[in-house]
Design an enzyme around this catalytic site. Structure first.
Site, PDB file in Angstrom:
ATOM      1  N   ASP A 121       0.842  -1.196   0.000  1.00 28.65           N
ATOM      2  CA  ASP A 121       0.000   0.000   0.000  1.00 28.65           C
ATOM      3  C   ASP A 121       0.879   1.248   0.000  1.00 28.65           C
ATOM      4  O   ASP A 121       1.979   1.211   0.551  1.00 28.65           O
ATOM      5  CB  ASP A 121      -0.804   0.063   1.318  1.00 28.65           C
ATOM      6  N   TYR A 167       1.996   4.789   1.649  1.00 30.73           N
ATOM      7  CA  TYR A 167       1.912   5.315   3.017  1.00 30.73           C
ATOM      8  C   TYR A 167       0.630   6.123   3.165  1.00 30.73           C
ATOM      9  O   TYR A 167       0.206   6.810   2.234  1.00 30.73           O
ATOM     10  CB  TYR A 167       3.116   6.209   3.322  1.00 30.73           C
ATOM     11  N   PHE A 213       7.816   2.432  -0.774  1.00 30.09           N
ATOM     12  CA  PHE A 213       8.786   2.592   0.313  1.00 30.09           C
ATOM     13  C   PHE A 213       9.375   4.001   0.410  1.00 30.09           C
ATOM     14  O   PHE A 213      10.022   4.338   1.393  1.00 30.09           O
ATOM     15  CB  PHE A 213       9.930   1.566   0.218  1.00 30.09           C
ATOM     16  N   HIS A 222       9.806  -9.231   5.268  1.00 27.48           N
ATOM     17  CA  HIS A 222       9.514  -7.809   5.059  1.00 27.48           C
ATOM     18  C   HIS A 222      10.398  -6.958   5.976  1.00 27.48           C
ATOM     19  O   HIS A 222      10.719  -7.375   7.091  1.00 27.48           O
ATOM     20  CB  HIS A 222       8.035  -7.542   5.368  1.00 27.48           C
TER      21      HIS A 222
END
Length: 220
Positions: free
Chosen positions: A65, A67, A78, A187
């Site tokens: 997703d 932020y 990211f 992750h």
């Protein structure tokens, strides 16, 4: 449907724009932007593609997703805008790069410089409602980004795919591992980084793979 997206991607993704799922998705997204605060800003929805044309892609980094906090998302997985503190996952990415390659942690969490070198920073879902993670999942974005990944896997060779966490690894199941390097790890979020992200050395492995094939390495 005329979607404003970088031309080399538009040529390959045009069939998606005509499909019912995408037309429903665009209606949903337009309504969300009209009635709620949604990230990233509307002009940055396709920034991952705009910043990294199809023909220039060397590495694909899959996120989930955007932020969902103010000022963070700008269309690259990211990455955050200059002046915004790097979120925990990005801090851990920088820590791993320092450990792997000896590079100092940068002051900015803006990863545009990666995109300009051929790193496609692609989220599975390209929009999100403010303070509501996952709010735009299962509306059609996943099908669209699957089509982009499929095009890369089928039409290019010698790409590096970085799949961090179970979600990215499941999404990456369509990648042909005989044509590309598929790197998998936990992750980088604080909840999982100690379970196999730290020490994965994906950045040096990606560069070694590119170098072996006579391709420019990424300046991480």
């Amino acid at each position: 449907m005329d979607i404003k997206i970088e031309p080399s991607w538009k040529n390959r993704l045009q069939p998606q724009f005509e499909k019912p799922y995408f037309q429903n998705l665009i209606r949903f997204v337009k309504d969300e932007y009209a009635t709620h605060t949604v990230f990233p800003p509307g002009g940055k929805i396709f920034q991952a593609f705009d910043a990294c044309p199809f023909d220039q892609v060397k590495v694909v980094l899959l996120g989930q997703d955007p932020y969902h906090g103010p000022g963070q998302a700008h269309g690259l997985a990211f990455s955050v805008n200059d002046g915004i503190p790097p979120p925990p996952s990005l801090i851990n990415i920088f820590k791993e790069i320092k450990s792997d390659l000896g590079k100092p942690v940068p002051k900015s969490g803006n990863l545009t410089r990666w995109a300009e070198q051929g790193v496609l920073l692609l989220n599975a879902t390209l929009t999100v409602r403010a303070n509501s993670p996952g709010s735009h999942q299962k509306k059609g974005w996943e099908e669209f980004t699957d089509a982009a990944i499929q095009a890369l896997s089928d039409q290019k060779e010698n790409l590096v795919f970085m799949l961090w966490g179970a979600y990215a690894q499941k999404k990456g199941a369509i990648i042909n591992p005989e044509k590309h390097l598929v790197l998998k790890a936990a992750h980088p979020s604080p909840f999982a980084a100690d379970k196999g992200f730290f020490g994965c050395r994906h950045f040096s492995k990606a560069n070694a793979y590119l170098k072996e094939r006579g391709l420019p390495e990424i300046e991480w």
